[in-house]
Design a protein around this motif. Structure first.
Motif, PDB file in Angstrom:
ATOM      1  N   TYR A   6       0.843  -1.192   0.000  1.00  0.00           N
ATOM      2  CA  TYR A   6       0.000   0.000   0.000  1.00  0.00           C
ATOM      3  C   TYR A   6       0.882   1.247   0.000  1.00  0.00           C
ATOM      4  CZ  TYR A   6       0.848   0.223   5.087  1.00  0.00           C
ATOM      5  OH  TYR A   6       1.421   0.283   6.337  1.00  0.00           O
ATOM      6  N   ARG A   8       1.536   4.659   1.628  1.00  0.00           N
ATOM      7  CA  ARG A   8       1.250   5.401   2.861  1.00  0.00           C
ATOM      8  C   ARG A   8       1.402   6.896   2.601  1.00  0.00           C
ATOM      9  NH1 ARG A   8       5.479   4.124   6.752  1.00  0.00           N
ATOM     10  NH2 ARG A   8       6.417   6.101   6.102  1.00  0.00           N
ATOM     11  N   TRP A   9       0.335   7.628   2.932  1.00  0.00           N
ATOM     12  CA  TRP A   9       0.382   9.086   2.845  1.00  0.00           C
ATOM     13  C   TRP A   9       0.662   9.629   4.235  1.00  0.00           C
ATOM     14  CZ3 TRP A   9      -3.387  12.811   4.720  1.00  0.00           C
ATOM     15  CH2 TRP A   9      -3.093  14.125   4.334  1.00  0.00           C
ATOM     16  N   ASP A  10       1.723  10.448   4.351  1.00  0.00           N
ATOM     17  CA  ASP A  10       2.167  10.933   5.652  1.00  0.00           C
ATOM     18  C   ASP A  10       1.818  12.382   5.932  1.00  0.00           C
ATOM     19  OD1 ASP A  10       3.430   8.555   6.668  1.00  0.00           O
ATOM     20  OD2 ASP A  10       4.996   8.858   5.171  1.00  0.00           O
ATOM     21  N   PHE A  16       4.707   9.802  -1.076  1.00  0.00           N
ATOM     22  CA  PHE A  16       4.124   8.534  -0.656  1.00  0.00           C
ATOM     23  C   PHE A  16       5.237   7.534  -0.360  1.00  0.00           C
ATOM     24  CE2 PHE A  16       0.656  10.450  -3.055  1.00  0.00           C
ATOM     25  CZ  PHE A  16      -0.439  10.179  -2.244  1.00  0.00           C
ATOM     26  N   THR A  17       4.976   6.643   0.575  1.00  0.00           N
ATOM     27  CA  THR A  17       5.905   5.575   0.919  1.00  0.00           C
ATOM     28  C   THR A  17       5.220   4.243   0.674  1.00  0.00           C
ATOM     29  OG1 THR A  17       6.948   6.941   2.633  1.00  0.00           O
ATOM     30  CG2 THR A  17       7.301   4.557   2.759  1.00  0.00           C
ATOM     31  N   VAL A  19       4.642   0.447   1.333  1.00  0.00           N
ATOM     32  CA  VAL A  19       4.819  -0.425   2.492  1.00  0.00           C
ATOM     33  C   VAL A  19       4.272  -1.810   2.157  1.00  0.00           C
ATOM     34  CG1 VAL A  19       4.275  -0.756   4.935  1.00  0.00           C
ATOM     35  CG2 VAL A  19       4.555   1.565   4.019  1.00  0.00           C
ATOM     36  N   THR A  21       2.825  -5.426   3.631  1.00  0.00           N
ATOM     37  CA  THR A  21       2.102  -5.887   4.819  1.00  0.00           C
ATOM     38  C   THR A  21       1.504  -7.262   4.545  1.00  0.00           C
ATOM     39  OG1 THR A  21       0.356  -5.305   6.411  1.00  0.00           O
ATOM     40  CG2 THR A  21      -0.083  -4.824   4.113  1.00  0.00           C
ATOM     41  N   PRO A  57      -0.824   9.368   9.317  1.00  0.00           N
ATOM     42  CA  PRO A  57      -0.738   8.660   8.037  1.00  0.00           C
ATOM     43  C   PRO A  57      -2.059   7.975   7.687  1.00  0.00           C
ATOM     44  CG  PRO A  57       0.313   7.368   9.762  1.00  0.00           C
ATOM     45  CD  PRO A  57      -0.055   8.691  10.386  1.00  0.00           C
ATOM     46  N   VAL A  59      -4.135   5.754   3.995  1.00  0.00           N
ATOM     47  CA  VAL A  59      -4.073   5.195   2.640  1.00  0.00           C
ATOM     48  C   VAL A  59      -5.187   5.860   1.841  1.00  0.00           C
ATOM     49  CG1 VAL A  59      -4.144   3.111   1.223  1.00  0.00           C
ATOM     50  CG2 VAL A  59      -3.173   3.014   3.525  1.00  0.00           C
ATOM     51  N   LEU A 123      -4.440   5.368   9.534  1.00  0.00           N
ATOM     52  CA  LEU A 123      -3.722   4.113   9.332  1.00  0.00           C
ATOM     53  C   LEU A 123      -3.528   3.370  10.653  1.00  0.00           C
ATOM     54  CD1 LEU A 123      -2.121   2.398   7.211  1.00  0.00           C
ATOM     55  CD2 LEU A 123      -0.086   3.628   7.980  1.00  0.00           C
ATOM     56  N   PRO A 128      -4.227  -2.095   7.633  1.00  0.00           N
ATOM     57  CA  PRO A 128      -3.913  -0.915   6.835  1.00  0.00           C
ATOM     58  C   PRO A 128      -4.601  -0.849   5.473  1.00  0.00           C
ATOM     59  CG  PRO A 128      -2.161  -2.507   6.597  1.00  0.00           C
ATOM     60  CD  PRO A 128      -3.171  -3.112   7.556  1.00  0.00           C
TER      61      PRO A 128
END
Length: 380
Positions: A6, A8-10, A16-17, A19, A21, A57, A59, A123, A128
């Protein structure tokens, strides 16, 4: 163990990162969908830029199409009694509702007290997969799930979960029963919902087959509205300051176009989809006697808009706000796209095809335009 990914919006201005899972075990009534294609909605842009508040954070993403890959205990069922099965190609509602609170019991599940909203949830590390910008999404009980015919392209189907269903909700609120409306015998899509009967009859007053309709804003929602209204035999006037958007509105069936709505009058129906304060004022001023204005574009903080209460009273006007939508609206959306995608250029409204790893580039392209949507294929 199977893994999902996914984005990740911080927070505003941050990249975006991606990740990884584990794919979670499903709870009772939950459904796991593998996302084939998601589109970047305008509200995603507003959230990412900080114009609209959102939990970080998180999604993002709430317009998508995918296939069911696992079903939790309890045999989640569609409204027609059909069991949700693996392999079903689906879109799903932006919201999940409890079905038991006072608002749900009043027929307002889209404003459930315990509302969960895909692409808008904070998140949590354990769960997530709550947005469309991911390889998978876990659908909660109370989510409307609608099967998508195989012949409808991904680029056409994905926006049904927000843009198309929202437009269907505006027209339903105004009392229009469209040819594709749920409950009229022409929609075969299947729905999972807590609503005992999501079908609605048209209200008294404005109805399909005639009338002058003004669509304010010719973005994704506005063009969809133009197409729906034109095919319901309304005389459609599309309003947008951008000449390219006005030209596109003609492609979708607009009979007239205007750069602004300041001089428009005698509209039986006005759909205000831009959210611009001046456009809201023009929408209210354009109403004919007995006319209806539906406001759906004002979803970000902005200045208050004055209106003339005497004109509203003497004009027998109705002013309706629409936010989110109900199960029947998503069914109508899928029925409409299935019936019209071959002769309306909806596929042209979606540009690009970005990988999940390139989501920042997809958002940058969405800001630039000119396509109203950018496509993200999470598994490419």
């Amino acid at each position: 163990m199977a893994l999902a990914r996914y984005a990740r919006w911080d927070g505003p201005g941050l990249p975006f990162t991606i990740v990884r899972t584990p794919v979670p075990d499903l709870g009772r009534g939950e459904v796991l969908v593998e996302v084939d294609l998601a589109t970047v909605c305008g509200s995603d842009l507003h959230t990412a830029s900080g114009r609209r508040p959102g939990p970080a954070p998180g999604v993002l993403g709430h317009e998508q199409v995918g296939r069911v890959v696992a079903v939790g205990p309890g045999e989640p069922r569609c409204a027609d009694g059909t069991t949700v099965t693996e392999g079903l190609r689906v879109v799903w509602s932006v919201t999940a509702s409890c079905g038991e609170c006072p608002r749900c019991r009043r027929g307002l599940p889209q404003k459930c007290v315990a509302l969960r909203k895909y692409g808008h949830e904070p998140l949590t590390a354990a769960r997530p997969l709550t947005g469309g910008f991911a390889t998978h999404c876990v659908l909660l009980p109370g989510t409307t799930i609608v099967a998508v015919p195989a012949e409808v392209p991904d680029e056409v189907a994905a926006p049904a979960s927000c843009a198309t269903a929202t437009v269907a909700a505006t027209l339903a609120a105004a009392g229009w029963m469209l040819p594709w409306s749920a409950g009229n015998g022409r929609v075969a899509a299947r729905t999972t919902t807590h609503e005992p009967d999501a079908d609605r009859a048209p209200a008294d007053g404005v109805g399909a087959d005639g009338g002058r309709a003004v669509v304010s804003g010719a973005g994704m929602l506005g063009l969809t509205a133009v197409a729906m209204l034109a095919r319901a035999n309304a005389h459609v006037v599309a309003v947008d300051p951008d000449p390219g958007r006005r030209a596109r509105a003609v492609e979708f069936g607009a009979h007239e176009v205007a750069a602004d709505g300041a001089d428009l009058r005698d509209a039986d129906l006005v759909l205000e989809l831009s959210g611009a304060p001046s456009a809201v004022q023009s929408a209210l001023a354009a109403l004919a006697i007995g006319g209806t204005a539906v406001l759906a574009g004002s979803v970000s903080p902005g200045p208050a808009v004055p209106f003339d209460p005497e004109r509203l009273v003497r004009g027998l006007h109705r002013v309706i706000g629409v936010h989110n939508y109900r199960a029947a609206d998503l069914r109508t959306a899928v029925g409409f796209l299935a019936a019209t995608h071959r002769d309306a250029p909806f596929a042209k409204l979606v540009g690009g095809r970005y990988r999940l790893d390139d989501l920042d580039a997809a958002f940058a392209a969405a800001h630039r335009g000119p396509a109203p949507r950018q496509a993200v294929a999470p598994r490419d």
